[in-house]
Motif scaffolding. Structure first.
Motif, PDB file in Angstrom:
ATOM      1  N   ALA A   1       0.840  -1.206   0.000  1.00 14.18           N
ATOM      2  CA  ALA A   1       0.000   0.000   0.000  1.00 14.18           C
ATOM      3  C   ALA A   1       0.876   1.257   0.000  1.00 14.18           C
ATOM      4  CB  ALA A   1      -0.929  -0.003   1.205  1.00 14.18           C
ATOM      5  N   ALA A   2       2.012   1.198   0.684  1.00 13.62           N
ATOM      6  CA  ALA A   2       2.925   2.349   0.686  1.00 13.62           C
ATOM      7  C   ALA A   2       3.482   2.585  -0.714  1.00 13.62           C
ATOM      8  CB  ALA A   2       4.061   2.120   1.679  1.00 13.62           C
ATOM      9  N   TYR A   3       3.858   1.500  -1.403  1.00  5.31           N
ATOM     10  CA  TYR A   3       4.350   1.644  -2.773  1.00  5.31           C
ATOM     11  C   TYR A   3       3.279   2.246  -3.684  1.00  5.31           C
ATOM     12  CZ  TYR A   3       8.800  -0.818  -2.259  1.00  5.31           C
ATOM     13  OH  TYR A   3      10.080  -1.155  -1.911  1.00  5.31           O
ATOM     14  N   VAL A   4       2.039   1.800  -3.529  1.00  5.81           N
ATOM     15  CA  VAL A   4       0.943   2.322  -4.353  1.00  5.81           C
ATOM     16  C   VAL A   4       0.723   3.801  -4.069  1.00  5.81           C
ATOM     17  CG1 VAL A   4      -1.555   2.183  -4.753  1.00  5.81           C
ATOM     18  CG2 VAL A   4      -0.192   0.088  -4.652  1.00  5.81           C
ATOM     19  N   LEU A   5       0.692   4.164  -2.793  1.00  8.19           N
ATOM     20  CA  LEU A   5       0.482   5.558  -2.411  1.00  8.19           C
ATOM     21  C   LEU A   5       1.619   6.441  -2.923  1.00  8.19           C
ATOM     22  CD1 LEU A   5      -1.378   7.474  -0.780  1.00  8.19           C
ATOM     23  CD2 LEU A   5       0.036   6.982   1.208  1.00  8.19           C
ATOM     24  N   LEU A   6       2.841   5.974  -2.780  1.00 11.75           N
ATOM     25  CA  LEU A   6       4.002   6.721  -3.267  1.00 11.75           C
ATOM     26  C   LEU A   6       3.951   6.862  -4.782  1.00 11.75           C
ATOM     27  CD1 LEU A   6       6.661   8.102  -2.519  1.00 11.75           C
ATOM     28  CD2 LEU A   6       7.764   5.866  -2.681  1.00 11.75           C
ATOM     29  N   SER A   7       3.561   5.811  -5.442  1.00 15.23           N
ATOM     30  CA  SER A   7       3.462   5.841  -6.899  1.00 15.23           C
ATOM     31  C   SER A   7       2.429   6.864  -7.368  1.00 15.23           C
ATOM     32  CB  SER A   7       3.101   4.450  -7.414  1.00 15.23           C
ATOM     33  OG  SER A   7       2.884   4.477  -8.802  1.00 15.23           O
ATOM     34  N   LYS A   8       1.295   6.910  -6.696  1.00 14.74           N
ATOM     35  CA  LYS A   8       0.256   7.887  -7.044  1.00 14.74           C
ATOM     36  C   LYS A   8       0.766   9.312  -6.861  1.00 14.74           C
ATOM     37  CE  LYS A   8      -3.826   5.099  -5.998  1.00 14.74           C
ATOM     38  NZ  LYS A   8      -4.983   4.957  -5.109  1.00 14.74           N
ATOM     39  N   ALA A   9       1.458   9.551  -5.763  1.00 16.24           N
ATOM     40  CA  ALA A   9       1.979  10.897  -5.495  1.00 16.24           C
ATOM     41  C   ALA A   9       3.007  11.292  -6.547  1.00 16.24           C
ATOM     42  CB  ALA A   9       2.585  10.963  -4.096  1.00 16.24           C
ATOM     43  N   LEU A  10       3.904  10.372  -6.878  1.00 13.27           N
ATOM     44  CA  LEU A  10       4.937  10.672  -7.871  1.00 13.27           C
ATOM     45  C   LEU A  10       4.337  10.841  -9.264  1.00 13.27           C
ATOM     46  CD1 LEU A  10       7.766   8.288  -6.646  1.00 13.27           C
ATOM     47  CD2 LEU A  10       7.648  10.781  -6.410  1.00 13.27           C
ATOM     48  N   ARG A  11       3.314  10.057  -9.596  1.00 16.12           N
ATOM     49  CA  ARG A  11       2.649  10.190 -10.892  1.00 16.12           C
ATOM     50  C   ARG A  11       2.012  11.579 -11.016  1.00 16.12           C
ATOM     51  NH1 ARG A  11      -1.593   6.609 -10.791  1.00 16.12           N
ATOM     52  NH2 ARG A  11      -0.024   5.038 -10.368  1.00 16.12           N
ATOM     53  N   TYR A  12       1.389  12.032  -9.950  1.00 18.38           N
ATOM     54  CA  TYR A  12       0.770  13.360  -9.966  1.00 18.38           C
ATOM     55  C   TYR A  12       1.826  14.443 -10.182  1.00 18.38           C
ATOM     56  CZ  TYR A  12      -1.752  17.502  -8.530  1.00 18.38           C
ATOM     57  OH  TYR A  12      -2.305  18.750  -8.496  1.00 18.38           O
ATOM     58  N   LEU A  13       2.939  14.332  -9.445  1.00 18.64           N
ATOM     59  CA  LEU A  13       4.009  15.320  -9.586  1.00 18.64           C
ATOM     60  C   LEU A  13       4.603  15.284 -10.992  1.00 18.64           C
ATOM     61  CD1 LEU A  13       5.832  15.045  -6.152  1.00 18.64           C
ATOM     62  CD2 LEU A  13       4.192  16.777  -6.894  1.00 18.64           C
ATOM     63  N   LYS A  14       4.697  14.092 -11.559  1.00 21.91           N
ATOM     64  CA  LYS A  14       5.218  13.979 -12.928  1.00 21.91           C
ATOM     65  C   LYS A  14       4.287  14.664 -13.928  1.00 21.91           C
ATOM     66  CE  LYS A  14       6.945  10.640 -16.263  1.00 21.91           C
ATOM     67  NZ  LYS A  14       7.154   9.215 -16.557  1.00 21.91           N
ATOM     68  N   GLN A  15       2.978  14.525 -13.711  1.00 16.07           N
ATOM     69  CA  GLN A  15       2.001  15.174 -14.590  1.00 16.07           C
ATOM     70  C   GLN A  15       2.108  16.688 -14.518  1.00 16.07           C
ATOM     71  OE1 GLN A  15      -1.639  13.483 -13.147  1.00 16.07           O
ATOM     72  NE2 GLN A  15      -1.471  11.652 -14.425  1.00 16.07           N
ATOM     73  N   HIS A  16       2.569  17.198 -13.400  1.00 16.78           N
ATOM     74  CA  HIS A  16       2.710  18.641 -13.207  1.00 16.78           C
ATOM     75  C   HIS A  16       4.178  19.072 -13.251  1.00 16.78           C
ATOM     76  CE1 HIS A  16      -1.314  17.839 -11.692  1.00 16.78           C
ATOM     77  NE2 HIS A  16      -1.584  19.080 -12.050  1.00 16.78           N
ATOM     78  N   SER A  17       5.009  18.237 -13.845  1.00 16.59           N
ATOM     79  CA  SER A  17       6.448  18.500 -13.824  1.00 16.59           C
ATOM     80  C   SER A  17       6.830  19.780 -14.561  1.00 16.59           C
ATOM     81  CB  SER A  17       7.208  17.312 -14.412  1.00 16.59           C
ATOM     82  OG  SER A  17       6.845  17.114 -15.761  1.00 16.59           O
ATOM     83  N   ASP A  18       6.059  20.175 -15.565  1.00 15.00           N
ATOM     84  CA  ASP A  18       6.399  21.419 -16.260  1.00 15.00           C
ATOM     85  C   ASP A  18       6.287  22.609 -15.316  1.00 15.00           C
ATOM     86  OD1 ASP A  18       3.647  20.930 -16.190  1.00 15.00           O
ATOM     87  OD2 ASP A  18       3.263  22.177 -17.961  1.00 15.00           O
ATOM     88  N   GLN A  19       5.245  22.622 -14.486  1.00 12.19           N
ATOM     89  CA  GLN A  19       5.093  23.701 -13.503  1.00 12.19           C
ATOM     90  C   GLN A  19       6.176  23.607 -12.426  1.00 12.19           C
ATOM     91  OE1 GLN A  19       1.132  22.913 -12.157  1.00 12.19           O
ATOM     92  NE2 GLN A  19       0.196  24.271 -13.689  1.00 12.19           N
ATOM     93  N   LEU A  20       6.451  22.385 -11.976  1.00 12.32           N
ATOM     94  CA  LEU A  20       7.473  22.201 -10.938  1.00 12.32           C
ATOM     95  C   LEU A  20       8.855  22.606 -11.439  1.00 12.32           C
ATOM     96  CD1 LEU A  20       6.421  18.782  -9.392  1.00 12.32           C
ATOM     97  CD2 LEU A  20       6.380  20.994  -8.267  1.00 12.32           C
TER      98      LEU A  20
END
Length: 197
Positions: A163-182
């Protein structure tokens, strides 16, 4: 002297009654504990009280402690439990009406006073990261800012490792989707940790 000891040896010194070893652990980990505590609860005074209570409890119950291989993990997990217990007690008193209304409402004012004004870059970065659910922010903080491994992070957050891997993956996927802004924000700032911590 204590800086050269590994965590197990240092913790053993505390168990044996070495006050200086506990003082070294306190001074080494206080700021990290405070930053993590502020992520869990906005009242800085409450966080400091819980940290002090945690170390007092360690000292008073040192004979019953077992040796740990990761002092940081032990302290972060213990602080999270301490804050949860304290918060439950505050909520119980609020709902039981055992304290006057004025005494309970002070924490909002304290919270506003304790918040610092952020620079524009930090606010933009926080805006992106704060759109993440609280648990995803917490896992990012523990994994990347505190440097805990996934198993330790899972234990602190009361999750299975999967579950930790899944949660971490979701968070990183979201950040990747917004990587241009970041990327634009990070190019003008080196402080990603400011919004996570």
């Amino acid at each position: 002297m204590y800086g050269s000891l590994n965590d197990s040896a240092l913790w053993s010194k505390v168990i044996e009654g070495d006050k200086d070893a506990l003082a070294f652990i306190y001074s080494t980990h206080f700021h990290s504990l405070y930053r993590y505590g502020m992520k869990l609860h906005p009242d800085g005074n409450l966080v400091k009280d819980c940290i002090h209570d945690l170390f007092t409890g360690i000292w008073l119950s040192r004979e019953r402690l077992s040796v740990t291989s990761s002092i940081r993990f032990y302290l972060l997990a213990s602080l999270k439990r301490q804050l949860a217990r304290r918060q439950q007690g505050l909520l119980r008193r609020l709902f039981d009406h055992t304290e006057s209304e004025g005494a309970v409402t002070h924490s909002h004012e304290d919270t506003l006073i304790q918040q610092q004004a952020s620079e524009e870059r930090t606010r933009k970065l926080e805006k992106i990261i704060n759109t993440l659910p609280r648990r995803q922010r917490e896992i990012l903080y523990l994994r990347y800012y505190e440097g805990l491994d996934t198993q330790q992070t899972a234990q602190i957050m009361s999750l299975s490792v999967n579950a930790a891997y899944v949660l971490l993956s979701k968070a990183l996927r979201y950040l990747k989707q917004h990587s241009d802004q970041l990327l634009l924000i990070l190019l003008s700032s080196t402080a990603l940790c400011w919004c996570i911590c």
